[in-house]
Design a protein around this motif. Structure first.
Motif, PDB file in Angstrom:
ATOM      1  N   TRP A   2       4.854 -14.172  47.157  1.00 16.41           N
ATOM      2  CA  TRP A   2       5.344 -14.430  45.802  1.00 16.41           C
ATOM      3  C   TRP A   2       4.275 -15.129  44.972  1.00 16.41           C
ATOM      4  O   TRP A   2       3.510 -15.963  45.463  1.00 16.41           O
ATOM      5  CB  TRP A   2       6.629 -15.240  45.838  1.00 16.41           C
ATOM      6  N   ALA A   3       4.227 -14.757  43.701  1.00 17.42           N
ATOM      7  CA  ALA A   3       3.273 -15.377  42.782  1.00 17.42           C
ATOM      8  C   ALA A   3       3.984 -16.221  41.732  1.00 17.42           C
ATOM      9  O   ALA A   3       3.546 -17.332  41.425  1.00 17.42           O
ATOM     10  CB  ALA A   3       2.430 -14.307  42.095  1.00 17.42           C
ATOM     11  N   VAL A   4       5.050 -15.691  41.170  1.00 18.65           N
ATOM     12  CA  VAL A   4       5.817 -16.389  40.138  1.00 18.65           C
ATOM     13  C   VAL A   4       7.293 -16.192  40.422  1.00 18.65           C
ATOM     14  O   VAL A   4       7.709 -15.111  40.859  1.00 18.65           O
ATOM     15  CB  VAL A   4       5.491 -15.847  38.729  1.00 18.65           C
ATOM     16  N   ILE A   5       8.070 -17.229  40.173  1.00 19.40           N
ATOM     17  CA  ILE A   5       9.524 -17.119  40.328  1.00 19.40           C
ATOM     18  C   ILE A   5      10.185 -17.644  39.062  1.00 19.40           C
ATOM     19  O   ILE A   5       9.897 -18.759  38.616  1.00 19.40           O
ATOM     20  CB  ILE A   5      10.026 -17.890  41.558  1.00 19.40           C
ATOM     21  N   GLU A  24      11.007  -2.025  33.738  1.00 16.98           N
ATOM     22  CA  GLU A  24      11.978  -2.370  34.782  1.00 16.98           C
ATOM     23  C   GLU A  24      12.406  -3.806  34.516  1.00 16.98           C
ATOM     24  O   GLU A  24      11.611  -4.734  34.645  1.00 16.98           O
ATOM     25  CB  GLU A  24      11.343  -2.238  36.163  1.00 16.98           C
ATOM     26  N   VAL A  25      13.648  -3.996  34.124  1.00 10.23           N
ATOM     27  CA  VAL A  25      14.125  -5.299  33.650  1.00 10.23           C
ATOM     28  C   VAL A  25      14.835  -6.037  34.782  1.00 10.23           C
ATOM     29  O   VAL A  25      15.698  -5.468  35.464  1.00 10.23           O
ATOM     30  CB  VAL A  25      15.077  -5.128  32.450  1.00 10.23           C
ATOM     31  N   HIS A  26      14.473  -7.298  34.951  1.00  8.04           N
ATOM     32  CA  HIS A  26      15.136  -8.166  35.933  1.00  8.04           C
ATOM     33  C   HIS A  26      15.636  -9.414  35.218  1.00  8.04           C
ATOM     34  O   HIS A  26      14.903 -10.031  34.448  1.00  8.04           O
ATOM     35  CB  HIS A  26      14.176  -8.535  37.059  1.00  8.04           C
ATOM     36  N   ARG A  27      16.894  -9.785  35.483  1.00 17.41           N
ATOM     37  CA  ARG A  27      17.562 -10.864  34.754  1.00 17.41           C
ATOM     38  C   ARG A  27      18.093 -11.910  35.723  1.00 17.41           C
ATOM     39  O   ARG A  27      18.705 -11.571  36.744  1.00 17.41           O
ATOM     40  CB  ARG A  27      18.720 -10.298  33.933  1.00 17.41           C
ATOM     41  N   GLU A  73      20.711 -11.543  38.896  1.00 13.12           N
ATOM     42  CA  GLU A  73      20.050 -11.527  40.200  1.00 13.12           C
ATOM     43  C   GLU A  73      19.762 -12.907  40.771  1.00 13.12           C
ATOM     44  O   GLU A  73      19.262 -13.018  41.886  1.00 13.12           O
ATOM     45  CB  GLU A  73      18.727 -10.753  40.081  1.00 13.12           C
ATOM     46  N   GLY A  74      20.054 -13.973  40.033  1.00 12.51           N
ATOM     47  CA  GLY A  74      19.659 -15.303  40.484  1.00 12.51           C
ATOM     48  C   GLY A  74      18.163 -15.490  40.290  1.00 12.51           C
ATOM     49  O   GLY A  74      17.564 -14.962  39.358  1.00 12.51           O
ATOM     50  N   ASP A  75      17.533 -16.265  41.187  1.00 13.93           N
ATOM     51  CA  ASP A  75      16.079 -16.405  41.115  1.00 13.93           C
ATOM     52  C   ASP A  75      15.424 -15.029  41.241  1.00 13.93           C
ATOM     53  O   ASP A  75      15.847 -14.204  42.060  1.00 13.93           O
ATOM     54  CB  ASP A  75      15.563 -17.296  42.249  1.00 13.93           C
ATOM     55  N   VAL A  76      14.380 -14.790  40.443  1.00 12.79           N
ATOM     56  CA  VAL A  76      13.655 -13.523  40.494  1.00 12.79           C
ATOM     57  C   VAL A  76      12.191 -13.823  40.786  1.00 12.79           C
ATOM     58  O   VAL A  76      11.551 -14.583  40.048  1.00 12.79           O
ATOM     59  CB  VAL A  76      13.780 -12.737  39.169  1.00 12.79           C
ATOM     60  N   GLY A  88       0.088  -5.240  48.671  1.00 16.81           N
ATOM     61  CA  GLY A  88      -0.630  -3.979  48.821  1.00 16.81           C
ATOM     62  C   GLY A  88      -1.075  -3.382  47.510  1.00 16.81           C
ATOM     63  O   GLY A  88      -1.009  -2.164  47.332  1.00 16.81           O
ATOM     64  N   GLY A  89      -1.475  -4.219  46.556  1.00 12.65           N
ATOM     65  CA  GLY A  89      -1.894  -3.723  45.253  1.00 12.65           C
ATOM     66  C   GLY A  89      -0.753  -3.360  44.328  1.00 12.65           C
ATOM     67  O   GLY A  89      -0.984  -2.891  43.214  1.00 12.65           O
ATOM     68  N   GLU A  90       0.470  -3.568  44.751  1.00 14.27           N
ATOM     69  CA  GLU A  90       1.650  -3.246  43.952  1.00 14.27           C
ATOM     70  C   GLU A  90       2.319  -4.529  43.486  1.00 14.27           C
ATOM     71  O   GLU A  90       2.418  -5.502  44.233  1.00 14.27           O
ATOM     72  CB  GLU A  90       2.641  -2.418  44.775  1.00 14.27           C
ATOM     73  N   VAL A  91       2.757  -4.540  42.246  1.00 14.69           N
ATOM     74  CA  VAL A  91       3.475  -5.682  41.686  1.00 14.69           C
ATOM     75  C   VAL A  91       4.946  -5.285  41.556  1.00 14.69           C
ATOM     76  O   VAL A  91       5.270  -4.282  40.917  1.00 14.69           O
ATOM     77  CB  VAL A  91       2.915  -6.083  40.309  1.00 14.69           C
ATOM     78  N   ARG A  92       5.816  -6.074  42.156  1.00 15.34           N
ATOM     79  CA  ARG A  92       7.238  -5.764  42.100  1.00 15.34           C
ATOM     80  C   ARG A  92       8.036  -7.048  41.967  1.00 15.34           C
ATOM     81  O   ARG A  92       7.506  -8.150  42.170  1.00 15.34           O
ATOM     82  CB  ARG A  92       7.692  -4.991  43.346  1.00 15.34           C
ATOM     83  N   ALA A  93       9.304  -6.914  41.630  1.00 15.79           N
ATOM     84  CA  ALA A  93      10.196  -8.061  41.468  1.00 15.79           C
ATOM     85  C   ALA A  93      11.285  -8.004  42.514  1.00 15.79           C
ATOM     86  O   ALA A  93      11.773  -6.930  42.877  1.00 15.79           O
ATOM     87  CB  ALA A  93      10.810  -8.083  40.074  1.00 15.79           C
ATOM     88  N   VAL A  94      11.663  -9.187  43.033  1.00 10.87           N
ATOM     89  CA  VAL A  94      12.687  -9.299  44.064  1.00 10.87           C
ATOM     90  C   VAL A  94      13.697 -10.333  43.608  1.00 10.87           C
ATOM     91  O   VAL A  94      13.328 -11.471  43.264  1.00 10.87           O
ATOM     92  CB  VAL A  94      12.078  -9.714  45.420  1.00 10.87           C
ATOM     93  N   GLY A  95      14.972  -9.964  43.582  1.00 12.90           N
ATOM     94  CA  GLY A  95      16.033 -10.904  43.233  1.00 12.90           C
ATOM     95  C   GLY A  95      16.541 -11.618  44.460  1.00 12.90           C
ATOM     96  O   GLY A  95      16.533 -11.088  45.565  1.00 12.90           O
ATOM     97  N   ARG A  96      17.007 -12.833  44.245  1.00 16.19           N
ATOM     98  CA  ARG A  96      17.476 -13.646  45.378  1.00 16.19           C
ATOM     99  C   ARG A  96      18.910 -13.264  45.777  1.00 16.19           C
ATOM    100  O   ARG A  96      19.784 -13.228  44.987  1.00 16.19           O
ATOM    101  CB  ARG A  96      17.412 -15.127  45.001  1.00 16.19           C
TER     102      ARG A  96
END
Length: 814
Positions: A563-566, A790-793, A797-800, A806-814
């Protein structure tokens, strides 16, 4: 001998429903936004096509003409259909005719609304004088800026006006144009439905396809020229006396009884409103088709009790319905509920049940002709679909459930089937609003259902008694308060259940997927039930496997690796944490609540804060600073715009008490804190237009682990335009941006050119669940979706977390 119903009696009559379903989205997504001349042309073409295909579809085949080879023998005409026709052509004719009718209505309404200078004046943002009628009950919400220390947020009232005359640029013109006004102060809240008012406003353009021609900001006080008068004035008196009769009730009942009876939600506690929204009970806190059905059923029962003849009961019921609509205010939502209530009552009639689906289709068509903008209304769509579920699914499911219940419980079959059917058909429409599928909605509706009818019926009686005797009505109101309090208890208990909803996503694709899945489950349920009875082990394995896949595991493994930013779930505010390695973090804003911010930092295992960035001094961005200062903090950097002053002073005191140095951030500065670097784009100066604190927000691009994130604070249009100018002066400094933290929790006050400058397609919205600001605005979500974001809220989703893998940036919800 058992009576067998003919097969034709079991079929659904879809001849009108299918054309309406086809025409509905065409009107919603094209007929309300395309040029009026083009919509008019399409309507004429569709009607012409309908007439031609209709004539062709009802023309008899040559073999049916008198004297033709193979013609029917003399006298057989009475036994054969008058016209055999062609069913396919008749279906095309019906679809074309309905489409032409609805498009023609949309074009006509739009032509009337846009006639005159209002739209042009709005484009020029002109200051004008309006003579208008209040077309909808004023709706009070909190202000766009959070409260300062010891100060409530400024009151904002949203009022829809039907403008009859506009004076601007030296001309006075008679018009018929709806305008949305956003005012502040008690004078706006005190206005009543159908008051005649005069006011000076600055007009602004509305969103394309909106149900208003312009959005207005008052430039002075509003003057009430005349009241509603007549029967509407009397209805207002009844509402006031009804509200007085319920003032002594428990807080939840004091809000729910007027809400269920006349749609007055002004006294409903905010936390109860949020709980009902979370549990699928929000339809009860407004006038809905179910309320209308209960009122009509009560009137018909009373007619039978006092001996009114059967032929006079429909007129008496119609008169009762008219009185109820006037009492609840004949706004579009109430009229919609009345129509759907009538159709629902028809569905409960054993003698007219087959007419239910055609009646629903006809009601939808009439409503869309009356108000084409209902095609874009989620409330109208939910009412229509819920009524269709009642007509089509409730009775067969009720019979199926009743067959499997013990003898004394068999009457509960239909009662259990109604909320299940409603949830099944409405869930795909609710998903785009909430991004999740409620697991407790069916249970909550089942538990609340027995209390809705007594609350509504007794509440109507209380309203009528209050006209003559408020004190006596107040005593009687306690009879409605008890079931209303039970509804509130069900909502609060259901909202507290763990895993009350399943995250699903809020895109159109997610809604379509859920609709297909629901249809598949409904179609295969009988087969699955049969197989389950014969092979219970296989069924148990399927249940265990589904639970294993579906149950959330993110809380066990949080934060995710890499993780880089939450974006922390801090409610209605911003609180972001950037990983700086070894338990060290950088914090951007701290949310409104120290407890929420503290919980987020604890979940991440933060041990020290290398830098705190406070984008601006609104409480929803700095309210939780005390929790951050519980950890060792190296430095605080904040906006130079010290507004609101009370919050700026409080932050300075907290920093001084913790002995943490504090500085400013201005455009052009660069930061390096461990492995984290940042380029500051704004503020370069103070902007007095719009919200001063919001436009004074720090805007910066932060670089961590090869990811670039644009943190836009709460900037509005004015500051966004300045940020874009800075970027254009030196495009190399702007660089590639992977992630956008959407400004101001997704407010509609934005500049879409900023979205166009972002290369990545990942957007974070930090926003509170059930907030009453309307964040994120549907227009903002549409703008992001149109650009492929791609919107994450955090409200869904709680903490995002933003993860580099692997060179890919993605978002993960808690």
């Amino acid at each position: 001998m058992r009576r067998v119903r003919p097969r034709s009696a079991l079929r659904l009559d879809l001849r009108l429903l299918v054309p309406v379903v086809i025409a509905w989205p065409v009107v919603a997504f094209w007929g309300l936004v395309a040029p009026v001349w083009l919509v008019t042309t399409a309507a004429v073409v569709a009607l012409a096509l309908g007439v031609l295909t209709g004539v062709a579809g009802t023309t008899r085949r040559p073999s049916e003409q008198p004297g033709a080879r193979g013609a029917l023998p003399r006298g057989a005409e009475t036994r054969a259909p008058r016209t055999a026709g062609r069913p396919g052509l008749r279906a095309v004719a019906a679809a074309a005719a309905v489409l032409g009718l609805l498009l023609g209505a949309a074009a006509g309404h739009r032509a009337v609304r846009t006639a005159g200078p209002v739209e042009a004046l709005a484009s020029d943002r002109a200051v004008v004088t309006l003579d208008a009628v209040v077309a909808a009950e004023p709706r009070a919400v909190r202000g766009s800026g959070p409260a300062g220390a010891g100060r409530p947020a400024p009151a904002v009232t949203v009022v829809r006006l039907e403008v009859s005359q506009v004076t601007g640029r030296g001309r006075t013109t008679s018009v018929s144009a709806p305008v949305l006004v956003i005012g502040r102060g008690p004078a706006w809240t005190a206005m009543r439905w159908h008051d005649h008012v005069r006011l000076v406003v600055r007009l602004g353009p509305a969103e394309p396809g909106d149900d208003v021609v312009a959005v207005a900001t008052p430039k002075g006080p509003v003057q009430v020229v005349a009241g509603a008068g007549g029967v509407f004035e009397a209805a207002d008196t009844v509402r006031d006396r009804f509200r007085s009769a319920t003032t002594a009730l428990w807080p939840d009942a004091r809000g729910l009884v007027p809400a269920l009876v006349v749609g007055d939600t002004s006294q409903t506690p905010l936390d109860l409103t949020a709980a009902m929204l979370d549990t699928g009970l929000s339809h009860l806190s407004a006038v809905s088709g179910s309320n209308v059905t209960f009122v009509l059923a009560a009137v018909l029962w009373l007619c039978g009790l006092v001996g009114v003849r059967r032929r006079w009961r429909p007129p008496v019921a119609a008169l009762g319905l008219l009185g109820f609509v006037v009492l609840a205010r004949p706004e579009p939502s109430v009229v919609r509920a009345a129509v759907m209530g009538l159709v629902g009552l028809l569905a409960l009639s054993t003698s007219r049940r087959r007419a239910g689906v055609p009646a629903l289709a006809g009601a939808i068509a009439v409503m869309l002709v009356w108000d084409p903008w209902l095609a874009r209304s989620y409330g109208f769509a939910l009412s229509s679909v819920a009524t269709l579920g009642l007509l089509v699914l409730a009775q067969p499911w009720g019979r199926t459930i009743a067959r499997r219940l013990p003898g004394r419980l068999k009457p509960l079959g239909p009662v259990l089937a109604i909320p299940v059917a409603a949830q099944a058909v409405c869930a795909p429409l609710v998903v785009p609003l909430q991004g999740s599928v409620s697991v407790v909605a069916v249970l909550a509706n089942l538990l609340a259902a027995p209390f809705v009818a007594p609350t509504t019926v007794v509440g109507v009686v209380v309203a009528l008694v209050s006209v003559l005797w408020v004190t006596g009505a107040g005593w009687l109101a306690w009879a409605a308060a008890v079931p209303a309090q039970a509804i509130a208890a069900v909502a609060r208990w259901s909202a507290d259940l763990p895993f009350g909803s399943i995250g699903w996503g809020d895109s159109a694709g997610a809604a379509v997927l859920l609709a297909l899945l629901t249809a598949g489950v409904v179609a295969t349920a009988p087969w699955a039930w049969h197989r389950t009875r014969h092979r219970p082990t296989v069924a148990l394995a399927v249940v265990v496997l589904t639970a294993g896949v579906g149950l959330p595991t993110a809380p066990i493994a949080w934060p995710p690796p890499g993780w880089a930013v939450i974006a922390c779930d801090v409610g209605q505010g911003d609180g972001l944490v950037v990983d700086n390695g070894g338990g060290h973090v950088v914090v951007i804003d701290s949310g409104p609540d120290p407890a929420a911010m503290r919980s987020c930092l604890d979940r991440l295992g933060a041990r020290a804060v290398d830098l705190v960035v406070l984008t601006h001094y609104h409480a929803d961005h700095v309210g939780g600073l005390a929790a951050v200062l519980e950890l060792p903090v190296a430095e605080i950097r904040a906006s130079p715009v010290l507004d609101p002053p009370a919050e700026a002073t409080r932050v300075a005191r907290l920093a001084a008490a913790a002995k943490v140095p504090m500085g400013e951030l201005r455009a052009g500065q660069q930061l390096t804190v461990g492995a984290v670097t940042a380029d500051v784009w704004w503020p370069a100066r103070r902007i007095d237009a719009g919200s001063v604190p919001n436009n004074g927000s720090v805007v910066l691009t932060m670089h961590v682990r090869g990811i670039s994130i644009l943190l836009a604070g709460d900037i509005e249009r004015e500051a966004a335009a300045q940020v874009l100018k800075e970027a254009e002066r030196d495009p190399r400094l702007w660089g590639h941006i992977d992630v956008l933290k959407v400004a101001h929790h997704g407010s509609s006050n934005r500049d879409d050119r900023l979205l166009d400058r972002v290369d990545g397609r990942l957007a974070l919205i930090s926003v509170g669940e059930g907030n009453d600001y309307g964040h994120p605005a549907p227009a903002t979500l549409d703008a992001l979706q149109q650009r492929g974001f791609e919107v994450h809220r955090t409200d869904l989703e709680g903490d995002v977390a933003v993860v580099a893998e692997g060179g890919e940036v993605r978002a993960v919800g808690r």
